[in-house]
Design a protein around this motif. Structure first.
Motif, short mmCIF file in Angstrom:
data_model
loop_
_atom_site.label_atom_id
_atom_site.label_comp_id
_atom_site.label_asym_id
_atom_site.label_seq_id
_atom_site.Cartn_x
_atom_site.Cartn_y
_atom_site.Cartn_z
N HIS B 271 -17.09 -47.28 5.97
CA HIS B 271 -16.96 -46.81 7.36
C HIS B 271 -18.06 -47.46 8.17
N ILE B 307 -14.64 -39.46 14.66
CA ILE B 307 -15.49 -39.91 13.55
C ILE B 307 -15.22 -39.04 12.33
N TYR B 308 -15.12 -37.73 12.56
CA TYR B 308 -14.84 -36.79 11.47
C TYR B 308 -13.55 -37.16 10.76
N ALA B 311 -13.83 -40.42 8.75
CA ALA B 311 -14.61 -40.27 7.51
C ALA B 311 -13.89 -39.40 6.51
N PHE B 325 -21.64 -45.89 4.89
CA PHE B 325 -21.51 -45.73 6.35
C PHE B 325 -22.61 -46.56 6.99
N THR B 337 -21.94 -39.35 16.77
CA THR B 337 -21.33 -40.00 15.61
C THR B 337 -21.74 -39.26 14.34
N LEU B 341 -19.62 -37.34 11.20
CA LEU B 341 -19.82 -37.70 9.79
C LEU B 341 -20.30 -36.48 9.00
N TYR B 342 -21.21 -35.70 9.60
CA TYR B 342 -21.73 -34.49 8.95
C TYR B 342 -20.59 -33.55 8.59
N ILE B 356 -26.11 -44.22 3.98
CA ILE B 356 -25.91 -44.20 5.42
C ILE B 356 -27.01 -45.04 6.06
N LEU B 370 -28.04 -35.74 9.77
CA LEU B 370 -27.51 -36.09 8.45
C LEU B 370 -28.45 -35.71 7.32
#
Lengths: 85, 410
Positions: B271, B307-308, B311, B325, B337, B341-342, B356, B370
């Motif tokens: 990603h 983004i979620y 991912a 990532f 962003t 991702l979180y 990441i 993160l």
């Protein structure tokens, strides 16, 4: 449960949990002021159509700050087709 | 690209009076026999799938009687060719072939425009013909001007056996090009283009691919890339359905390797944010021997929700060995962003290593978000910033994958 439609999903507010919250951080962190407090419980601050059409930018700040610093009553559901999410 | 089934391509050809064999589709043996009775025997029974190698797989066969038509159709329907099941057959008149040629309109990288290609040898011989170039003519086309019959004559040379057929071919080429342009095709191949014993020039088989991004101009075709028989992977289907309705930011997703292959092991989830970053990073990963199962770029400041979803889909690939990532970008707030991702990481809770690298606008805020995930996820999570370049991150990912694999084996 209060469910607020957003552009591509929903915000669910479990007011039973929210009623135990000490700081209502969801209201403060929202960049577009989607929420207001009604009897110390978060509710929609703008018309539902406006929230759904982009008033909520789906930044996810409210959900995460709620779970880190609040009572954890706010959940955002973002469906994904094909994956049954 | 949206590839048309043979019968669909021939349907377009008929609209422009391009000669194709008489025929119709059938979905049952009984229907196949009925079509054969209507158009006359003998016929060809042709599997309608988008996979190549139909003939070699036994999906294209002749039939001389109505009973044989039904019998052959019964055998072809339900066959698996490539990864596709035959649900429809095309029943067509069987042509008496005097000569098979090849005619195509392709996109030429060198001239950055359409290229007409004609080969005197077609059918099964076309690969050899295109390789050795004998009897092959190529004509680049200026898109500002139509293709005329004199272009065709320059192209076809002595391709057809006699003068009448050469004239028919010369008249056909501009119309083939017209079809290519009118329907926004990226590829149009006629193979074979048949000269029959009775003097006709007929498009015996035609392969057409349309530009997905131009499909909106052709609602009458009723095509959606997502439903094409090219069988997009579930990740691509989901991506397409979501992106079709959400114009915030950009999201590109390609399942580079079918998930059924990813499941066998040896691939990582990929990603990136930023098209250039994604390409540099893919190269860096390849250099260290890592193989991404997918490609993904989410840039142009998409919301965290996008983004979620990106991912989440990547992390759902079966048996990936790691998740990578990476971004180095200024034009989107990376804290948002990171939130996307979180959410994906916390829902999927990967046990494989996660690397990441976030550098750019609001990268420190992104790292803080993160690190919360890193503290609770079961697998190893390493987070880097501006200090780490793509080569370092790729090497580190390779190291984490090796360490993780060794731990699981011990």
């Amino acid at each position: 449960m209060l469910v607020i439609q957003i552009l591509t999903g929903t915000i669910e507010l479990d007011h039973t949990v929210c009623s135990t919250c000490k700081n209502q951080v969801c209201v403060r962190v929202c960049p577009t002021q989607v929420f207001r407090l009604d009897n110390m419980l978060p509710v929609a601050a703008m018309a539902v159509d406006k929230i759904k059409s982009g008033g909520c930018t789906e930044c996810l700040a409210c959900e995460q700050e709620c779970h880190w610093h609040g009572a954890g009553g706010l959940t955002i559901r973002l469906p994904i087709p094909i994956y049954d999410i | 690209m949206s590839r048309l089934y043979e019968h669909e391509a021939k349907g377009l050809a008929r609209r422009l009076d391009i000669p194709v064999p008489k025929g119709r589709v059938a979905k049952t043996p009984e229907e196949a026999a009925a079509v054969a009775a209507e158009i006359g025997l003998p016929v060809m029974v042709k599997a309608q799938v988008l996979a190549g190698g139909r003939g070699k797989a036994g999906g294209i066969r002749g039939a001389r009687t109505l009973e044989e038509t039904a019998s052959v159709a019964a055998q072809v329907l339900g066959m698996t060719i490539g990864d596709q099941i035959v649900e429809t057959v095309l029943i067509e008149e069987q042509l008496e072939v005097a000569k098979e040629m090849y005619l195509a309109v392709l996109v030429d990288d060198a001239t950055k425009g359409p290229l007409l290609v004609c080969s005197e040898r077609g059918g099964m011989e076309v690969d050899a013909a295109l390789a050795d170039g004998r009897g092959v003519s190529r004509l680049p086309i200026d898109v500002r001007f139509p293709v005329r019959s004199f272009h065709a004559r320059a192209l076809i040379n002595t391709a057809a056996p006699n003068a009448a057929q050469r004239e028919a071919l010369a008249a056909l080429v501009p119309t083939i090009y017209q079809l290519y342009r009118q329907y926004d095709a990226t590829t149009l191949e006629v193979n074979p283009l048949v000269c029959t014993a009775d003097g006709r020039v007929i498009v015996a088989d035609m392969r057409v691919e349309l530009d997905d991004y131009a499909l909106f101009r052709h609602p009458e075709l009723g095509l959606e890339p997502i439903k094409r028989g090219q069988a997009p992977e579930r990740s691509e289907q989901a991506w397409y359905l979501l992106e079709a309705k959400d114009y915030r930011g950009t999201w590109a997703h390609i399942q580079l390797v079918p998930e059924s292959v990813v499941a066998g092991g040896g691939y990582i989830g990929f990603h990136a944010v930023g098209g250039g970053e994604s390409m540099i990073s893919m190269d860096a990963l390849n250099r260290v021997g890592l193989r991404p199962g997918n490609y993904c770029d989410t840039s142009g400041a998409p919301p965290a929700s996008k983004i979620y979803r990106a991912a989440r889909i990547i992390l759902a690939q079966p048996n990936i060995q790691g998740f990578y990532f990476i971004t180095c970008i200024a034009n989107q707030p990376l804290d948002e962003t990171a939130r996307g991702l979180y959410k994906a990481l916390m829902e999927m809770r990967p046990e494989v290593p996660v690397l990441i690298r976030i550098a750019g606008n609001k990268d420190r805020e992104a790292h803080a978000i993160l690190r919360r995930a890193a503290a609770v996820l079961p697998g190893a999570v390493e987070i880097y910033g501006r200090e780490a370049d793509e080569d370092f991150c790729a090497e580190r990912m390779a190291g984490m994958v090796t360490e993780s694999t060794a731990r699981r084996r011990s």
